[in-house]
Scaffold this active site. Sequence first.
Site, short mmCIF file in Angstrom:
data_model
loop_
_atom_site.label_atom_id
_atom_site.label_comp_id
_atom_site.label_asym_id
_atom_site.label_seq_id
_atom_site.Cartn_x
_atom_site.Cartn_y
_atom_site.Cartn_z
N ARG A 20 12.57 -55.45 6.62
CA ARG A 20 11.78 -55.69 7.83
C ARG A 20 12.60 -56.37 8.93
O ARG A 20 12.30 -56.22 10.11
CB ARG A 20 10.55 -56.55 7.49
N TYR B 61 4.98 -49.64 34.95
CA TYR B 61 4.60 -48.57 34.03
C TYR B 61 3.13 -48.74 33.65
O TYR B 61 2.68 -49.85 33.32
CB TYR B 61 5.50 -48.70 32.79
N ASP C 16 11.45 -54.54 32.93
CA ASP C 16 11.53 -53.20 32.35
C ASP C 16 12.70 -52.50 33.04
O ASP C 16 12.60 -52.08 34.18
CB ASP C 16 10.21 -52.46 32.58
N LYS D 128 14.38 -43.22 25.99
CA LYS D 128 14.85 -42.45 27.13
C LYS D 128 16.38 -42.25 27.05
O LYS D 128 16.82 -41.44 26.29
CB LYS D 128 14.44 -43.16 28.43
C1 LIG Z 1 8.64 -44.47 28.80
C2 LIG Z 1 8.61 -45.80 29.42
C3 LIG Z 1 8.15 -46.91 28.70
C4 LIG Z 1 7.58 -46.80 27.31
O1 LIG Z 1 8.49 -46.36 26.36
P1 LIG Z 1 8.00 -45.64 25.02
O2 LIG Z 1 9.20 -45.59 24.19
O3 LIG Z 1 7.46 -44.31 25.45
O4 LIG Z 1 6.91 -46.50 24.45
C5 LIG Z 1 8.19 -48.14 29.31
N1 LIG Z 1 8.63 -48.28 30.56
C6 LIG Z 1 9.06 -47.25 31.30
C7 LIG Z 1 9.54 -47.49 32.68
C8 LIG Z 1 9.04 -45.97 30.76
O5 LIG Z 1 9.44 -44.93 31.50
#
Ligand SMILES: *Cc1c(COP(=O)(O)O)cnc(C)c1O
Length: 402
Positions: free
Chosen positions: A58, A111, A183, A208
């Site tokens: 974990r 987001y 973010d 991403k």
């Molecule tokens: C896609 C995205 C997220 C979330 O990521 P996941 O892996 O899909 O949960 C958060 N912030 C931004 C800016 C994103 O484009």
Amino acid sequence: MKTRTKLVNLGRNPQRFEGVVNTPIVRGSTLLSPTLAHWQEKNRRQAEDDFGVSIYGRFGTATHHALQEALTELSGGYRTMLYPSGLAALASVLTGLVGAGDHILLTDSAYAATSQFLQTTLARFNVSFTRYAPGIGAQIRDLIQPNTKVVLVESPGSETFELQDIPAIAKEAHAAGAFVVMDNTWGTPLFFDAFKHGVDVAIQAATKYIVGHSDAMLGVATCNQRAWPAVRDSAHNFGQTCSPDDAYLALRGLRTMELRLRQHWASGVQIAQWLEERPEVERVLHPALPSHPDHELWKRDFTGAPGLFAIALKPIPEAALHAFIDALQLFGLGVSWGGYESLALPFAPVGREYTAWPYAGPGVRLHIGLEDPQDLMADLENGFAALQECVALSAPKEVALV
Ligand SMILES: *Cc1c(COP(=O)(O)O)cnc(C)c1O
């Protein structure tokens, strides 16, 4: 070491694994110790956040720890936590930094799922939040309350692509004792140095550009020393973990990340400039273009731009939007981004206070992948031809807003 060299070498220790070049996928829940003294020593090191040891699956195995170390080194932070998705990282970090009665300042162009988490889950635990205009800068001081614990920034904002003056915001937040959580999925550590600009926790949807191949979900939060204990404890208390296979895919993604991002950047700018000349396009929202209202901030703070931006189409009938999207062969229709392939997704920002969509026509978010940009422009041209054909056939009054 330069970034490219780091990306090739970070998180690898071949001699530890019989000489194989890549840190292997180490699967495990139980990790056995040969003696009690060894077990005690491992536990002591684990308590000090030493990622060289594994005491339980974990808390990660050698695969996870290699990725954590690589990302920490790449970002210039203190420690990195891994999560099963980008959203899990955001939710877990925020939960760790606030308690009942606390307050969060949220950029209006965050987001959508981040806003949703504050509106629903955290609200039930009596954590309040206030939206602020992304361009607020030092004026954020007027919105900081005695109970403000976190200022959440995202630059550029999702869908509408406003940039933020992060150093100015961080200065005010820190003066009030609040954490700056960013973010940084768009900028990545390669194009935006979060810690240099005053961020305490830099979060990325590794789904991403880090994974980069649209084949795994993963979130990361890199922290400075001040934020780390709360972020770590929250992740541990919620039992946050991710699979070693996905951590491996992220490590593999890192090796080519700079090359990929450089191409996404070049192709993205080329296509964005071409789109600015198209009669169907009202506006191109790309921070690296001089026409972007926050272009000066991009030049000041960023060292590149990935392949994600948006366009506002001129007002068209709903059917013409369908004709445009459906005619595209190389641009896929789907959420997420940051893989090697191009995507086109109509959108309409919802729930915004300061950044509501100002255009009469619909928005389309484009992710420019690694295909040849000439082929991508030809594909968009086909889409525009289908759009024009549909407009010519339609009644002029019905307008698509998605
Ligand atoms: C896609 C995205 C997220 C979330 O990521 P996941 O892996 O899909 O949960 C958060 N912030 C931004 C800016 C994103 O484009």
